[in-house]
Motif scaffolding. Structure first.
Motif, PDB file in Angstrom:
ATOM      1  N   UNK A  10     -22.424 -17.593  11.220  1.00  0.00           N
ATOM      2  CA  UNK A  10     -23.145 -18.484  10.312  1.00  0.00           C
ATOM      3  C   UNK A  10     -22.485 -18.488   8.935  1.00  0.00           C
ATOM      4  N   UNK A  11     -22.704 -19.583   8.212  1.00  0.00           N
ATOM      5  CA  UNK A  11     -22.221 -19.710   6.836  1.00  0.00           C
ATOM      6  C   UNK A  11     -23.367 -20.187   5.951  1.00  0.00           C
ATOM      7  N   UNK A  12     -23.292 -19.851   4.674  1.00  0.00           N
ATOM      8  CA  UNK A  12     -24.338 -20.232   3.720  1.00  0.00           C
ATOM      9  C   UNK A  12     -24.076 -21.630   3.168  1.00  0.00           C
ATOM     10  N   UNK A  13     -25.097 -22.227   2.582  1.00  0.00           N
ATOM     11  CA  UNK A  13     -24.920 -23.535   1.963  1.00  0.00           C
ATOM     12  C   UNK A  13     -23.890 -23.513   0.822  1.00  0.00           C
ATOM     13  N   UNK A  14     -23.892 -22.500  -0.061  1.00  0.00           N
ATOM     14  CA  UNK A  14     -22.828 -22.466  -1.078  1.00  0.00           C
ATOM     15  C   UNK A  14     -21.433 -22.408  -0.465  1.00  0.00           C
ATOM     16  N   UNK A  15     -21.278 -21.694   0.631  1.00  0.00           N
ATOM     17  CA  UNK A  15     -19.965 -21.642   1.294  1.00  0.00           C
ATOM     18  C   UNK A  15     -19.592 -22.998   1.897  1.00  0.00           C
ATOM     19  N   UNK A  16     -20.590 -23.685   2.455  1.00  0.00           N
ATOM     20  CA  UNK A  16     -20.340 -25.034   2.985  1.00  0.00           C
ATOM     21  C   UNK A  16     -19.930 -25.966   1.848  1.00  0.00           C
ATOM     22  N   UNK A  17     -20.646 -25.883   0.732  1.00  0.00           N
ATOM     23  CA  UNK A  17     -20.331 -26.741  -0.413  1.00  0.00           C
ATOM     24  C   UNK A  17     -18.909 -26.500  -0.905  1.00  0.00           C
ATOM     25  N   UNK A  18     -18.495 -25.256  -0.953  1.00  0.00           N
ATOM     26  CA  UNK A  18     -17.138 -24.954  -1.406  1.00  0.00           C
ATOM     27  C   UNK A  18     -16.099 -25.507  -0.441  1.00  0.00           C
ATOM     28  N   UNK A  19     -16.395 -25.454   0.858  1.00  0.00           N
ATOM     29  CA  UNK A  19     -15.460 -26.014   1.839  1.00  0.00           C
ATOM     30  C   UNK A  19     -15.343 -27.526   1.683  1.00  0.00           C
ATOM     31  N   UNK A  20     -16.477 -28.201   1.418  1.00  0.00           N
ATOM     32  CA  UNK A  20     -16.440 -29.647   1.172  1.00  0.00           C
ATOM     33  C   UNK A  20     -15.563 -29.952  -0.036  1.00  0.00           C
ATOM     34  N   UNK A  21     -15.708 -29.161  -1.103  1.00  0.00           N
ATOM     35  CA  UNK A  21     -14.915 -29.377  -2.318  1.00  0.00           C
ATOM     36  C   UNK A  21     -13.436 -29.119  -2.057  1.00  0.00           C
ATOM     37  N   UNK A  22     -13.124 -28.050  -1.325  1.00  0.00           N
ATOM     38  CA  UNK A  22     -11.720 -27.770  -0.988  1.00  0.00           C
ATOM     39  C   UNK A  22     -11.108 -28.942  -0.214  1.00  0.00           C
ATOM     40  N   UNK A  23     -11.853 -29.463   0.756  1.00  0.00           N
ATOM     41  CA  UNK A  23     -11.328 -30.563   1.566  1.00  0.00           C
ATOM     42  C   UNK A  23     -11.110 -31.819   0.723  1.00  0.00           C
ATOM     43  N   UNK A  40     -10.573 -31.861  -2.651  1.00  0.00           N
ATOM     44  CA  UNK A  40      -9.572 -31.649  -3.697  1.00  0.00           C
ATOM     45  C   UNK A  40      -8.191 -31.314  -3.158  1.00  0.00           C
ATOM     46  N   UNK A  41      -8.144 -30.482  -2.145  1.00  0.00           N
ATOM     47  CA  UNK A  41      -6.853 -30.001  -1.651  1.00  0.00           C
ATOM     48  C   UNK A  41      -6.318 -30.830  -0.485  1.00  0.00           C
ATOM     49  N   UNK A  42      -7.231 -31.375   0.344  1.00  0.00           N
ATOM     50  CA  UNK A  42      -6.809 -32.144   1.516  1.00  0.00           C
ATOM     51  C   UNK A  42      -7.025 -33.642   1.363  1.00  0.00           C
ATOM     52  N   UNK A  43      -7.650 -34.046   0.248  1.00  0.00           N
ATOM     53  CA  UNK A  43      -7.947 -35.462   0.002  1.00  0.00           C
ATOM     54  C   UNK A  43      -8.734 -36.066   1.163  1.00  0.00           C
ATOM     55  N   UNK A  44      -9.686 -35.283   1.670  1.00  0.00           N
ATOM     56  CA  UNK A  44     -10.444 -35.663   2.858  1.00  0.00           C
ATOM     57  C   UNK A  44     -11.937 -35.530   2.589  1.00  0.00           C
ATOM     58  N   UNK A  45     -12.683 -36.609   2.829  1.00  0.00           N
ATOM     59  CA  UNK A  45     -14.124 -36.598   2.639  1.00  0.00           C
ATOM     60  C   UNK A  45     -14.804 -36.123   3.920  1.00  0.00           C
ATOM     61  N   UNK A  46     -15.584 -35.058   3.818  1.00  0.00           N
ATOM     62  CA  UNK A  46     -16.221 -34.449   4.984  1.00  0.00           C
ATOM     63  C   UNK A  46     -17.677 -34.138   4.655  1.00  0.00           C
ATOM     64  N   UNK A  47     -18.558 -34.360   5.598  1.00  0.00           N
ATOM     65  CA  UNK A  47     -19.965 -33.987   5.415  1.00  0.00           C
ATOM     66  C   UNK A  47     -20.145 -32.490   5.628  1.00  0.00           C
ATOM     67  N   UNK A  48     -21.328 -31.999   5.275  1.00  0.00           N
ATOM     68  CA  UNK A  48     -21.572 -30.562   5.359  1.00  0.00           C
ATOM     69  C   UNK A  48     -21.359 -29.997   6.743  1.00  0.00           C
ATOM     70  N   UNK A  49     -21.890 -30.682   7.769  1.00  0.00           N
ATOM     71  CA  UNK A  49     -21.733 -30.196   9.137  1.00  0.00           C
ATOM     72  C   UNK A  49     -20.267 -30.130   9.538  1.00  0.00           C
ATOM     73  N   UNK A  50     -19.470 -31.081   9.061  1.00  0.00           N
ATOM     74  CA  UNK A  50     -18.056 -31.101   9.406  1.00  0.00           C
ATOM     75  C   UNK A  50     -17.265 -30.019   8.725  1.00  0.00           C
ATOM     76  N   UNK A  51     -17.791 -29.493   7.613  1.00  0.00           N
ATOM     77  CA  UNK A  51     -17.055 -28.489   6.843  1.00  0.00           C
ATOM     78  C   UNK A  51     -17.333 -27.057   7.286  1.00  0.00           C
ATOM     79  N   UNK A  52     -18.355 -26.834   8.123  1.00  0.00           N
ATOM     80  CA  UNK A  52     -18.727 -25.450   8.437  1.00  0.00           C
ATOM     81  C   UNK A  52     -17.630 -24.661   9.163  1.00  0.00           C
ATOM     82  N   UNK A  53     -16.805 -25.278  10.042  1.00  0.00           N
ATOM     83  CA  UNK A  53     -15.740 -24.467  10.653  1.00  0.00           C
ATOM     84  C   UNK A  53     -14.727 -23.957   9.627  1.00  0.00           C
ATOM     85  N   UNK A  54     -14.369 -24.812   8.668  1.00  0.00           N
ATOM     86  CA  UNK A  54     -13.441 -24.370   7.630  1.00  0.00           C
ATOM     87  C   UNK A  54     -14.085 -23.312   6.746  1.00  0.00           C
TER      88      UNK A  54
END
Length: 403
Positions: A253-266, A268-282
């Protein structure tokens, strides 16, 4: 139970509707984790998420009579869009029940694909209750979002594409809501390469699969609470639970703050827009929720990109806070000319960029000759934040960190 042959059959059915989505190596996340990270980008899929695969496969198997009667389903958004498009393409009438708090962007998108949308219920479970009522009242076929072998098989075509595009894969990381996606992918992966790890990831606030595996039986949560609305289900399916128990190596499991950070990384760093559910593996990979060896080839499945813009604003701000890029503070100044200028000189010396300043002379918590100041700042990371606060306190400012 779902079999490999079912996934192979599904690939032929869904090929004309779904896209073979990109699998891209990421130097950024490889450097951050020490692994060989390759992103499976289902956010580039038609409708913006993987759900079109399972929906297309299920609708393709309907009889002529069932097609004439139409279909109904419940969904928080992505399955809704998948069913709407798949049904419209073959002339089948579709009614979609979505929770009352479903993102408006997903409601509008579902309607644009030709389905009738009914808003009912606090969450997926209550929306599903209403959808089953419509099923009985109107004689429609219910297209389950995850607990259906045809749906699981359709999602499993992602696993076939991963093996085709990344034959050396060692670990595949998949989000879990109801379990249909990981059931299909695990079935495809394990049939061809049983030594490849399949790891599931849930939000901490919707961890029905993790809790079910721990207790050895399928459980239903009383409620869910997560920003990842695409996986906010209170329970996994009966069929998906059986597949997960047999073919998934680990669920974390991952926390919401961790999910939010993954969304931001994607973003800013990958130029990719991803929803929260899509970011949980990263998120699970970046925050070391499972063991990874140096150089291990890891494929996080980025399952969707349908994030509501209002939600995105909140997520980005939360991600900036968690990475030390945004700071909101409160302090008290003497209400005299030059006091604010002195404070701003400290902020300027430490190169903090000011978003906004608010004065309040009326607070009961300060003296009559004082003024309370709240300042929103752009900062450069946690070390910069610590340096800034230390500098202010050394100069006699009492600092309260608000965000």
């Amino acid at each position: 139970m779902l079999e490999y042959a079912d996934v192979l059959s599904a690939r032929e059915r869904v090929s004309e509707t779904s896209r073979h989505t990109p699998l891209e190596h990421s130097y950024t996340y490889s450097d951050m984790t020490g692994a060989d990270v390759n992103l499976k980008l289902e956010n580039f899929q038609r409708t913006g998420a993987f759900k079109i695969r399972g929906a297309t496969n299920r609708i393709a198997t309907l009889s002529a009579t069932e097609k004439e009667a139409g279909v109904v389903t419940a969904s928080a958004g992505n399955h809704a869009q998948g069913v709407a498009l798949a049904a419209t393409r073959v002339g089948v009438d579709a009614t979609i029940v979505m929770p009352e708090n479903a993102p408006i962007s997903k409601v509008k998108a579902t309607e644009s694909y030709g389905a009738q949308v009914v808003l009912d219920g606090r969450d997926y479970a209550e929306a599903a209750d209403r959808a089953h009522e419509i099923e009985r009242e109107e004689g429609r076929t219910y297209v389950h979002a995850f607990d259906d072998e045809y749906v699981m098989a359709g999602q499993g075509t992602i696993g076939l594409e991963i093996l085709e595009d990344c034959p050396d894969v060692q670990t595949v990381v998949v989000p879990i809501g109801g379990g249909g996606l990981i059931s299909g992918i695990a079935t495809a992966i394990k049939a061809e390469h049983p030594d490849v790890r399949v790891i599931g990831v849930q939000a901490e606030g919707a961890s029905s699969a993790a809790s079910s595996l721990e207790k050895g039986e399928r459980i239903t949560l009383d409620a869910v609470d997560t920003m990842a609305d695409g996986i906010a289900t209170r329970s996994i399916g009966e069929g998906t639970f059986a597949v997960i128990e047999e073919r998934v190596d680990e669920v974390v499991t991952v926390s919401d703050p961790e999910i939010a950070m993954a969304v931001v990384y994607l973003l800013e760093r990958s130029k990719t827009l991803v929803e929260g559910a899509g970011a949980v593996p990263l998120a699970a990979l970046l925050f070391e929720k499972f063991d990874v060896e140096a150089g291990e080839t890891v494929v996080p499945v980025i399952s969707g990109g349908n994030i509501d813009l209002n939600t995105l604003t909140t997520v980005v701000m939360r991600g900036l806070v968690e990475t030390g890029r945004y700071l909101k503070i409160r302090t008290v100044l003497k209400d005299r000319p030059g006091a604010l200028e002195d404070l701003l000189a400290v902020l300027s010396a430490y190169r903090a960029n000011i978003y906004a300043i608010q004065h309040d002379r009326t607070s009961r918590d300060i003296g009559m000759s004082d003024t309370e100041v709240e300042i929103d700042l752009e900062t450069r990371g946690h070390e910069h934040v610590a340096e800034l606060i230390d500098a202010m306190e050394e100069r006699g400012y009492a600092v309260d960190v608000l965000v």
